[in-house]
Write a protein that holds these residues in place. Structure first.
Motif, PDB file in Angstrom:
ATOM      1  N   ALA A  68      15.705 -24.605  25.939  1.00 57.45           N
ATOM      2  CA  ALA A  68      14.263 -24.466  25.719  1.00 57.45           C
ATOM      3  C   ALA A  68      13.689 -23.204  26.351  1.00 57.45           C
ATOM      4  O   ALA A  68      12.485 -22.953  26.223  1.00 57.45           O
ATOM      5  N   CYS A  69      14.516 -22.428  27.022  1.00 58.93           N
ATOM      6  CA  CYS A  69      14.028 -21.224  27.710  1.00 58.93           C
ATOM      7  C   CYS A  69      14.461 -19.940  27.014  1.00 58.93           C
ATOM      8  O   CYS A  69      14.384 -18.860  27.610  1.00 58.93           O
ATOM      9  N   ASN A  70      14.893 -20.042  25.769  1.00 52.65           N
ATOM     10  CA  ASN A  70      15.426 -18.862  25.088  1.00 52.65           C
ATOM     11  C   ASN A  70      14.430 -17.713  25.026  1.00 52.65           C
ATOM     12  O   ASN A  70      14.807 -16.541  25.161  1.00 52.65           O
ATOM     13  N   ARG A 101      11.792 -29.330  29.623  1.00 56.59           N
ATOM     14  CA  ARG A 101      11.531 -28.101  30.386  1.00 56.59           C
ATOM     15  C   ARG A 101      10.350 -28.257  31.340  1.00 56.59           C
ATOM     16  O   ARG A 101      10.317 -27.651  32.418  1.00 56.59           O
ATOM     17  N   ARG A 102       9.380 -29.079  30.980  1.00 54.28           N
ATOM     18  CA  ARG A 102       8.189 -29.245  31.826  1.00 54.28           C
ATOM     19  C   ARG A 102       8.531 -29.840  33.185  1.00 54.28           C
ATOM     20  O   ARG A 102       7.774 -29.681  34.142  1.00 54.28           O
ATOM     21  N   ARG A 103       9.659 -30.523  33.268  1.00 55.46           N
ATOM     22  CA  ARG A 103      10.073 -31.119  34.542  1.00 55.46           C
ATOM     23  C   ARG A 103      10.781 -30.124  35.461  1.00 55.46           C
ATOM     24  O   ARG A 103      11.046 -30.433  36.616  1.00 55.46           O
ATOM     25  N   LEU A 104      11.106 -28.952  34.939  1.00 55.18           N
ATOM     26  CA  LEU A 104      11.869 -27.981  35.735  1.00 55.18           C
ATOM     27  C   LEU A 104      10.988 -27.218  36.724  1.00 55.18           C
ATOM     28  O   LEU A 104      11.503 -26.627  37.669  1.00 55.18           O
ATOM     29  N   ASP A 105       9.670 -27.182  36.472  1.00 55.03           N
ATOM     30  CA  ASP A 105       8.745 -26.444  37.339  1.00 55.03           C
ATOM     31  C   ASP A 105       9.149 -24.977  37.447  1.00 55.03           C
ATOM     32  O   ASP A 105       9.250 -24.403  38.532  1.00 55.03           O
ATOM     33  N   PRO A 139      18.415 -22.197  35.124  1.00 53.18           N
ATOM     34  CA  PRO A 139      17.871 -22.823  33.912  1.00 53.18           C
ATOM     35  C   PRO A 139      17.245 -21.817  32.948  1.00 53.18           C
ATOM     36  O   PRO A 139      17.289 -22.027  31.725  1.00 53.18           O
ATOM     37  N   THR A 140      16.681 -20.733  33.455  1.00 54.32           N
ATOM     38  CA  THR A 140      16.099 -19.732  32.564  1.00 54.32           C
ATOM     39  C   THR A 140      17.159 -19.133  31.655  1.00 54.32           C
ATOM     40  O   THR A 140      16.916 -18.886  30.468  1.00 54.32           O
TER      41      THR A 140
END
Length: 709
Positions: free
Chosen positions: A156-158, A610-614, A150-151
């Motif tokens: 949202a992790c750009n 993104r907050r749900r990805l932990d 995901p990173t």
């Protein structure tokens, strides 16, 4: 397999470092949570204790002060771990400090350590090991970082990508340094990039090249002189091959990871009773790994051959242990002794064969229950673009729909079929996607998996007027030909990585798709020894046409593959097969290993908040434990030296109770007859005292009587 195991290389680096700190001196080894996992993965505790190590402690935990003992710190280069170290130095917990970092300490942390007067006084030696990776198999390395996917691909992790790629580059450099390789670097560059992450490999390759050059600049002994041909580093990402994580693979390792409820963490375990319906017994989790010789021998074997080979191997095992075979002959003392001597080894072998026979049978049961033969036949056609006769397929849409309507097909398998059909068609009409989901009776959220594939470079939507042909597989597609007699119709697809490795070894890998980070002098550069890395030229390089295939006696070239975003077990198998077929040592490194279920879940998560990805980057930063900074309690005062209270002599005192008895101070009576000796020795003195008292009384009486007169 032949070649050099990275498990053994990392183990040797760690043990030699501990051994070389201070020969002959006893010491304590201090680890942190991260470095302990790294050490435990390759080194046994007994091996460490055999190097004059009295104890292994963890820096975050409470530990006694031992100012008479040296300490070897093997630590992760993290801010809170440095805080723990500084607390130890301030307390002067040990006599001398030997400091070892698992990888390079960031510049700001190194500056803090350099400014510390305590560190200068107590640290007698410091160095960096470059071992910040986890060998899972002899030629398979993971970083144990599933959040890398995901990173790298979540929109949202750009802002996290650059730092993450620098961290990845440092770990890749650590791998190269451990192997003693200063490789040429090639990276994946998609031919027609359509997604934002298409430049990922280009940036990562340049980060790696910069860090490798810096390491070589400041370490003049790198790379070590070797007759081995110069190595190659291939950098790719998950968008290279979108089919490999989805297909049902029927080699042993890939199949059990896909179909069976394995417990995966730092190690892999399987409980044979867990998959048995209605079984209420809680069985024992059994580890599957490099120490299991049966697993290592058979993990890449196709299931159609596995059972026969395993039975043959078990019969050979029984033949090697004849003392345990059923025999009508009467047991003798010698036969019993032989039996007892071989019992532990036999029991271990018996348990191992029992485990793998159970796993094989459980996997085949799932294969039959879920109609995987029919599903896999369609999957192979979708992935290769050819049917079982290596011809252009017909009526594929009808075959897919029939399977989607079949109640015996699992919902997860239906989603995998839809995704593969979309990849085969290079996109579908939005209405067709909805029709396929309706046939499969999948929940609406599963459509997120399909549309998120665009973030990995897949074409999802088509228009009515779109005249694009069916997707042209740039890797892995076979030309029409007669199928080999020994090939299974359910295993026609080869991962793109295998084709790429074979083409590179033939010198035919397209440089527009896999360019070099630096201009190379000649295609034969990879055949030069390490000692020629900087002196290589067109004149010194032997041309490829003048060189025959490397023989088994020559040093093998090392090829390192880094797959960003996760790798599959089919790709791991491909690396082993190329190593064996082409006399190379191919190492596959990746952030984490993917199973089809994990891959689909991670692709689906690319559209969630993104907050749900932990993500680790979003968690509170770890801190050094407070107890490390607590002041030491003053030592208790020593007891008085020789003071004795007066009550100790009171037991010798005797009191007369007036009834011819004496009472001791503890309340017990003593009869006078029983104390005749004591009484006789003291009687004379008592009688004299009484006479004197009587005389005084008489004088007093006479005085008063005379006064009255």
């Amino acid at each position: 397999m032949a070649g050099t195991s990275l498990i053994g290389i990392q183990q040797n680096i760690i043990l030699e470092t501990i051994r070389g700190t201070d020969l002959g001196e006893w010491k304590v080894l201090i680890l942190d949570g991260g470095s302990r996992k790294l050490v435990d993965g390759v080194v046994g505790e007994d091996d460490i204790l055999g190097l004059n190590v009295t104890n292994i402690e963890q820096i975050e935990e409470r530990r006694p002060v031992n100012k008479e003992m040296d300490a070897v710190y093997l630590l992760s280069p993290l801010p809170h771990i440095l805080d723990c170290l500084m607390a130890d130095l301030e307390r002067r917990r040990y006599r001398r400090t030997f400091l070892v970092w698992t990888s390079l300490l960031p510049l700001e942390l190194q500056s803090r350590l350099d400014r510390s007067a305590m560190a200068k006084q107590q640290i007698v030696h410091a160095n960096v090991l470059n071992v910040d990776y986890y060998p899972r198999e002899s030629h398979l390395i993971t970083l144990r970082d599933p959040w890398s996917f995901p990173t790298l691909f979540h929109p949202a992790c750009n802002h996290l990508v650059r730092q993450h790629m620098e961290d990845l580059a440092q770990k890749i450099v650590s791998l190269c340094v451990s192997l003693g390789e200063y490789p040429t670097i090639r990276y994946y560059s998609p031919r027609k990039p359509s997604h934002e992450a298409a430049i990922l490999c280009s940036h990562l390759a340049r980060f790696v090249q910069t860090q490798l050059d810096q390491y070589a600049k400041y370490n003049t002994d790198f790379p070590p002189v070797s007759p081995r041909p110069r190595g190659l580093l291939l950098i790719a990402d998950r968008s290279l091959d979108l089919f490999a994580p989805l297909l049902h693979e029927f080699t042993y390792q890939a199949m059990v990871h896909d179909l069976l409820p394995l417990t995966e963490g730092d190690n892999v375990y399987y409980n044979p009773t867990a998959s048995q319906v209605g079984n209420t017994e809680k069985g024992k989790d059994q580890e599957i790994g490099e120490k299991d010789s049966i697993w290592v021998k058979f993990r890449h074997l196709h299931m159609k051959d596995l059972l026969d080979e395993m039975v043959k191997d078990f019969n050979a095992f029984k033949a090697q242990n004849p003392q345990f075979a059923d025999s009508e002959n009467q047991a003798t003392i010698n036969s019993i002794k032989d039996m007892l001597a071989g019992l532990p080894k036999f029991q271990q072998g018996k348990e191992a064969y029992s485990l793998h026979l159970s796993m094989t049978q459980d996997a085949m049961n799932v294969f039959q229950e879920r109609r995987l033969a029919d599903i896999a036949s369609v999957e192979q056609t979708l992935a290769t673009g050819l049917d079982e006769d290596y011809k252009k397929p017909k009526n594929l849409a009808d075959q897919v729909i029939r399977l989607l309507d079949d109640d015996a097909v699992e919902f997860s398998d239906r989603l995998r079929l839809i995704v593969q059909y979309l990849l085969y068609r290079d996109g579908l009409l939005p209405t067709d996607i909805q029709k396929l989901l309706a046939h499969a009776r999948l929940p609406a959220q599963d459509s997120e998996v399909i549309y998120n594939l665009e973030l990995l470079g897949a074409s999802v939507n088509r228009t009515l007027k779109d005249s694009r042909p069916v997707a042209n597989h740039q890797f892995g597609k076979r030309e029409a030909q007669a199928p080999p007699s020994n090939e299974s119709g359910l295993s026609r697809f080869e991962p793109a990585l295998k084709v790429i490795l074979e083409e590179h070894c033939r010198g035919a890998l397209d440089e527009t798709i896999f360019p070099y980070t630096k201009p190379h002098l000649d295609a034969a550069e990879g055949l030069l020894g390490q000692e020629h890395v900087s002196q290589a030229s067109l004149r010194s390089a032997k041309p490829t046409w003048a060189r025959t295939r490397p023989s088994n006696t020559e040093p093998r070239q090392r090829i390192m593959v880094f797959m960003a975003g996760g790798a599959t077990y089919s790709e791991s198998r491909a690396c082993y097969e190329v190593s064996q077929a082409l006399n190379k040592d191919v190492y596959l490194a990746t952030s984490h290993m993917l199973t089809p279920s994990l891959y689909l879940r991670q692709v689906g998560d690319l559209s969630v908040d993104r907050r749900r990805l932990d993500l680790p980057a979003d968690r509170p930063k770890p801190r050094a434990p407070d107890h490390l900074f607590e002041k030491e309690m003053p030592p208790p005062p020593p007891p008085a030296a020789s003071y004795k209270p007066p009550v100790e002599s009171m037991h010798q005192m005797r009191i007369n109770d007036g009834n011819a008895h004496q009472m001791s101070v503890n309340g017990t009576r003593e009869d006078q007859s029983s104390q005749s000796q004591t009484a006789s020795s003291a009687g004379g003195k008592l009688m004299k005292d009484r006479d004197k008292e009587g005389e005084k009384k008489k004088k007093k009486h006479n005085f008063f009587s005379s006064s009255k007169r």
